[in-house]
Design a protein around this motif. Structure first.
Motif, PDB file in Angstrom:
ATOM      1  N   LYS A  52      20.602  33.566  39.114  1.00 45.01           N
ATOM      2  CA  LYS A  52      19.769  34.423  39.951  1.00 45.01           C
ATOM      3  C   LYS A  52      20.550  34.959  41.152  1.00 45.01           C
ATOM      4  O   LYS A  52      21.241  34.214  41.841  1.00 45.01           O
ATOM      5  CB  LYS A  52      18.530  33.660  40.444  1.00 45.01           C
ATOM      6  CG  LYS A  52      17.552  33.328  39.340  1.00 45.01           C
ATOM      7  CD  LYS A  52      17.041  34.597  38.756  1.00 45.01           C
ATOM      8  CE  LYS A  52      15.851  34.423  37.875  1.00 45.01           C
ATOM      9  NZ  LYS A  52      15.404  35.658  37.295  1.00 45.01           N
ATOM     10  N   ASN A  53      20.441  36.260  41.376  1.00 41.78           N
ATOM     11  CA  ASN A  53      21.033  36.942  42.537  1.00 41.78           C
ATOM     12  C   ASN A  53      22.532  36.675  42.689  1.00 41.78           C
ATOM     13  O   ASN A  53      23.036  36.595  43.803  1.00 41.78           O
ATOM     14  CB  ASN A  53      20.289  36.545  43.818  1.00 41.78           C
ATOM     15  CG  ASN A  53      18.832  36.906  43.754  1.00 41.78           C
ATOM     16  OD1 ASN A  53      18.470  37.984  43.301  1.00 41.78           O
ATOM     17  ND2 ASN A  53      17.978  35.995  44.182  1.00 41.78           N
ATOM     18  N   ALA A  54      23.234  36.552  41.568  1.00 39.59           N
ATOM     19  CA  ALA A  54      24.666  36.231  41.616  1.00 39.59           C
ATOM     20  C   ALA A  54      25.555  37.411  41.262  1.00 39.59           C
ATOM     21  O   ALA A  54      26.760  37.252  41.111  1.00 39.59           O
ATOM     22  CB  ALA A  54      24.957  35.058  40.680  1.00 39.59           C
ATOM     23  N   ALA A  55      24.993  38.604  41.094  1.00 36.30           N
ATOM     24  CA  ALA A  55      25.786  39.767  40.711  1.00 36.30           C
ATOM     25  C   ALA A  55      25.414  40.957  41.579  1.00 36.30           C
ATOM     26  O   ALA A  55      24.407  40.944  42.286  1.00 36.30           O
ATOM     27  CB  ALA A  55      25.552  40.095  39.236  1.00 36.30           C
ATOM     28  N   HIS A  56      26.251  41.974  41.493  1.00 33.26           N
ATOM     29  CA  HIS A  56      25.970  43.245  42.163  1.00 33.26           C
ATOM     30  C   HIS A  56      25.988  44.353  41.120  1.00 33.26           C
ATOM     31  O   HIS A  56      26.853  44.378  40.245  1.00 33.26           O
ATOM     32  CB  HIS A  56      26.998  43.527  43.257  1.00 33.26           C
ATOM     33  CG  HIS A  56      26.821  42.649  44.448  1.00 33.26           C
ATOM     34  ND1 HIS A  56      27.428  41.416  44.550  1.00 33.26           N
ATOM     35  CD2 HIS A  56      26.092  42.811  45.569  1.00 33.26           C
ATOM     36  CE1 HIS A  56      27.082  40.861  45.696  1.00 33.26           C
ATOM     37  NE2 HIS A  56      26.264  41.686  46.334  1.00 33.26           N
TER      38      HIS A  56
END
Length: 166
Positions: free
Chosen positions: A123-127
């Motif tokens: 979760k929320n680990a990429a752009h």
């Protein structure tokens, strides 16, 4: 006469407004409550790069993960023939957002199977392409027609913002 006409118009407008307001209740709509599927946290559209020991083979392949609705901790993965012709059921662990499968029938390539290992969603680990924070996906895949060749699938969740589309 104008005073009477204005009063009648106000009364009719008032009755009309009361009718509209009273008809806007939720009677009969409780059956349409939002339901969540077991793998909802793992479902979505993904942009995935596929690589092997020689380097990147496919960039930004569009994959989709979605629940099977079997209630047995499974979900589908499907690249709609946009990557490596991959579609089948995965076993999921929703508590730690991991997935895997061994020798699953490949629904996009009849007669072949695939194995997925080390599957995980962070979760929320990429752009995204536009720099927006989104989820990350990673897994290793092996196909029965090319045993021993391990492909690495890694990417990020589609945000829905136009600037993030490929």
């Amino acid at each position: 006469m104008n005073i009477l006409k204005n009063n009648i118009n106000k009364i009719l407008l008032g009755v009309f407004m009361i009718t509209i307001v009273s008809s806007c209740d939720n009677n009969g709509y409780d059956d349409y409550a939002k339901e969540e599927t077991p793998s909802i946290e793992m479902n979505g559209e993904w942009y995935i790069d596929i690589s092997d020991a020689s380097g990147v083979l496919v960039q930004h392949s569009h994959h989709v993960t979605y629940d099977t609705n079997d209630g047995n901790n499974t979900m589908y993965i499907n690249d709609n023939k946009d990557g490596w012709y991959l579609k089948g059921k995965l076993n999921v662990d929703t508590s730690n957002l991991t997935f895997s499968v061994a020798n699953e029938d490949n629904l996009l390539d009849p007669g072949s199977t695939f194995t997925i290992t080390e599957g995980k969603i962070l979760k929320n680990a990429a752009h995204s392409k536009g720099g927006n924070v989104t989820d990350s996906i990673y897994f290793k895949g092996e196909f029965s027609y090319d045993p021993g060749n391990i492909l690495i699938f890694s990417g990020h969740k589609r945000t829905g913002f136009l600037e993030d589309n490929y």
